[in-house]
Design a protein around this motif. Structure first.
Motif, mmCIF file in Angstrom:
data_model
loop_
_atom_site.group_PDB
_atom_site.id
_atom_site.type_symbol
_atom_site.label_atom_id
_atom_site.label_comp_id
_atom_site.label_asym_id
_atom_site.label_seq_id
_atom_site.Cartn_x
_atom_site.Cartn_y
_atom_site.Cartn_z
ATOM 1 N N SER A 85 0.839 -1.191 0.000
ATOM 2 C CA SER A 85 0.000 0.000 0.000
ATOM 3 C C SER A 85 0.874 1.240 0.000
ATOM 4 O O SER A 85 2.066 1.175 0.298
ATOM 5 N N GLY A 86 0.273 2.349 -0.359
ATOM 6 C CA GLY A 86 0.949 3.621 -0.259
ATOM 7 C C GLY A 86 1.345 4.270 -1.568
ATOM 8 O O GLY A 86 1.439 5.490 -1.636
ATOM 9 N N ARG A 87 1.628 3.477 -2.543
ATOM 10 C CA ARG A 87 2.008 4.008 -3.852
ATOM 11 C C ARG A 87 1.388 3.127 -4.937
ATOM 12 O O ARG A 87 0.664 2.184 -4.642
ATOM 13 N N THR A 88 1.687 3.458 -6.172
ATOM 14 C CA THR A 88 1.154 2.664 -7.280
ATOM 15 C C THR A 88 1.888 1.337 -7.373
ATOM 16 O O THR A 88 3.082 1.290 -7.667
ATOM 17 N N PHE A 89 1.165 0.281 -7.130
ATOM 18 C CA PHE A 89 1.748 -1.058 -7.015
ATOM 19 C C PHE A 89 2.524 -1.460 -8.261
ATOM 20 O O PHE A 89 3.604 -2.063 -8.172
ATOM 21 N N THR A 90 2.002 -1.128 -9.409
ATOM 22 C CA THR A 90 2.616 -1.601 -10.644
ATOM 23 C C THR A 90 3.897 -0.858 -11.011
ATOM 24 O O THR A 90 4.550 -1.207 -11.996
ATOM 25 N N MET A 91 4.261 0.110 -10.212
ATOM 26 C CA MET A 91 5.531 0.803 -10.450
ATOM 27 C C MET A 91 6.701 0.070 -9.824
ATOM 28 O O MET A 91 7.857 0.467 -9.996
ATOM 29 N N TYR A 92 6.419 -1.005 -9.082
ATOM 30 C CA TYR A 92 7.444 -1.648 -8.288
ATOM 31 C C TYR A 92 7.676 -3.098 -8.688
ATOM 32 O O TYR A 92 6.731 -3.855 -8.941
ATOM 33 N N VAL A 93 8.933 -3.449 -8.698
ATOM 34 C CA VAL A 93 9.334 -4.849 -8.691
ATOM 35 C C VAL A 93 9.270 -5.309 -7.237
ATOM 36 O O VAL A 93 9.755 -4.616 -6.332
ATOM 37 N N LEU A 94 8.684 -6.464 -7.015
ATOM 38 C CA LEU A 94 8.552 -7.009 -5.670
ATOM 39 C C LEU A 94 9.456 -8.219 -5.505
ATOM 40 O O LEU A 94 9.559 -9.054 -6.407
ATOM 41 N N GLY A 95 10.094 -8.282 -4.369
ATOM 42 C CA GLY A 95 11.006 -9.383 -4.112
ATOM 43 C C GLY A 95 10.738 -10.059 -2.785
ATOM 44 O O GLY A 95 10.048 -9.508 -1.922
ATOM 45 N N TRP A 96 11.285 -11.247 -2.657
ATOM 46 C CA TRP A 96 11.239 -11.994 -1.402
ATOM 47 C C TRP A 96 12.664 -12.351 -0.984
ATOM 48 O O TRP A 96 13.483 -12.754 -1.816
ATOM 49 N N PHE A 97 12.904 -12.204 0.302
ATOM 50 C CA PHE A 97 14.158 -12.601 0.929
ATOM 51 C C PHE A 97 13.816 -13.443 2.142
ATOM 52 O O PHE A 97 12.679 -13.455 2.612
ATOM 53 N N ARG A 98 14.815 -14.110 2.663
ATOM 54 C CA ARG A 98 14.609 -14.827 3.915
ATOM 55 C C ARG A 98 15.869 -14.722 4.763
ATOM 56 O O ARG A 98 16.975 -14.503 4.237
ATOM 57 N N GLN A 99 15.681 -14.878 6.053
ATOM 58 C CA GLN A 99 16.815 -14.824 6.969
ATOM 59 C C GLN A 99 16.588 -15.801 8.101
ATOM 60 O O GLN A 99 15.609 -15.692 8.846
ATOM 61 N N ALA A 100 17.481 -16.745 8.206
ATOM 62 C CA ALA A 100 17.449 -17.705 9.306
ATOM 63 C C ALA A 100 18.309 -17.175 10.451
ATOM 64 O O ALA A 100 19.224 -16.373 10.212
ATOM 65 N N PRO A 101 18.041 -17.600 11.666
ATOM 66 C CA PRO A 101 18.831 -17.126 12.813
ATOM 67 C C PRO A 101 20.323 -17.365 12.608
ATOM 68 O O PRO A 101 20.737 -18.467 12.228
ATOM 69 N N GLY A 102 21.103 -16.323 12.812
ATOM 70 C CA GLY A 102 22.552 -16.447 12.705
ATOM 71 C C GLY A 102 23.082 -16.439 11.288
ATOM 72 O O GLY A 102 24.293 -16.602 11.084
ATOM 73 N N LYS A 103 22.206 -16.240 10.324
ATOM 74 C CA LYS A 103 22.625 -16.241 8.919
ATOM 75 C C LYS A 103 22.298 -14.905 8.253
ATOM 76 O O LYS A 103 21.477 -14.136 8.746
ATOM 77 N N GLU A 104 22.934 -14.659 7.147
ATOM 78 C CA GLU A 104 22.684 -13.433 6.403
ATOM 79 C C GLU A 104 21.359 -13.527 5.647
ATOM 80 O O GLU A 104 20.862 -14.613 5.357
ATOM 81 N N ARG A 105 20.831 -12.350 5.342
ATOM 82 C CA ARG A 105 19.607 -12.312 4.556
ATOM 83 C C ARG A 105 19.892 -12.877 3.167
ATOM 84 O O ARG A 105 20.895 -12.532 2.542
ATOM 85 N N GLU A 106 18.973 -13.700 2.687
ATOM 86 C CA GLU A 106 19.183 -14.446 1.452
ATOM 87 C C GLU A 106 18.108 -14.091 0.427
ATOM 88 O O GLU A 106 16.918 -14.096 0.747
ATOM 89 N N PHE A 107 18.515 -13.793 -0.781
ATOM 90 C CA PHE A 107 17.592 -13.475 -1.860
ATOM 91 C C PHE A 107 16.862 -14.737 -2.303
ATOM 92 O O PHE A 107 17.480 -15.785 -2.524
ATOM 93 N N VAL A 108 15.542 -14.630 -2.454
ATOM 94 C CA VAL A 108 14.741 -15.754 -2.931
ATOM 95 C C VAL A 108 14.337 -15.534 -4.387
ATOM 96 O O VAL A 108 14.551 -16.395 -5.241
ATOM 97 N N GLY A 109 13.749 -14.387 -4.672
ATOM 98 C CA GLY A 109 13.324 -14.110 -6.037
ATOM 99 C C GLY A 109 12.628 -12.774 -6.140
ATOM 100 O O GLY A 109 12.391 -12.109 -5.130
ATOM 101 N N HIS A 110 12.316 -12.366 -7.366
ATOM 102 C CA HIS A 110 11.575 -11.130 -7.577
ATOM 103 C C HIS A 110 10.699 -11.266 -8.799
ATOM 104 O O HIS A 110 10.870 -12.179 -9.622
ATOM 105 N N ILE A 111 9.760 -10.338 -8.912
ATOM 106 C CA ILE A 111 8.747 -10.420 -9.955
ATOM 107 C C ILE A 111 8.514 -9.036 -10.534
ATOM 108 O O ILE A 111 8.525 -8.035 -9.815
ATOM 109 N N ASN A 112 8.317 -8.985 -11.839
ATOM 110 C CA ASN A 112 8.177 -7.678 -12.470
ATOM 111 C C ASN A 112 6.781 -7.104 -12.263
ATOM 112 O O ASN A 112 5.911 -7.734 -11.657
#
Length: 125
Positions: A24-51
């Motif tokens: 919310s807050g801006r025009t949704f279709t102007m943004y690429v959306l991504g997912w990341f994950r982070q397990a305890p004690g580990k660095e944030r990890e890229f999962v994927g993104h969508i146009n």
């Protein structure tokens, strides 16, 4: 921009889970959306993104074949479908948004301007 991830929980090995992220807050279709994950004690990890249209996705090699991204522009929501979950998939999953144009490559976390708070996924063996 506000992002709110949901859908996490406790599942068993081999189960599926679908995460959602409401935008919310801006025009949704102007943004690429991504997912990341982070397990305890580990660095944030890229999962994927969508146009912007949902017609193009990029999923990190480690997740190809099990994780799928989609988006519903009418509902301003992006999804992460996770199948065949393993204990090592346990992490907090974050959605993020960027105005950077989509390309078929991994995006570092620093490329994303907006982040949600994350939703916790636990996978029991």
């Amino acid at each position: 921009v506000q992002l709110q991830a949901s859908g996490g929980g406790l599942v068993r090995t081999g189960d599926s889970l679908k995460l959602s992220c409401a935008f919310s807050g801006r025009t949704f279709t102007m943004y690429v959306l991504g997912w990341f994950r982070q397990a305890p004690g580990k660095e944030r990890e890229f999962v994927g993104h969508i146009n912007w249209s949902g017609e193009a996705t990029y999923v990190a090699e480690a997740f190809k074949g099990r994780f799928t991204l989609s988006r519903d522009n009418a509902r301003t929501t992006v999804f992460l479908q996770m199948n065949s979950l393993k204990p090592e998939d346990a992490a907090t999953y974050y959605c993020a948004a960027t105005t950077q144009g989509w390309s078929e490559e991994r995006f570092p976390a620093s490329d994303f301007q907006y982040w949600g708070r994350g939703t916790l996924v636990t996978v029991s063996s």
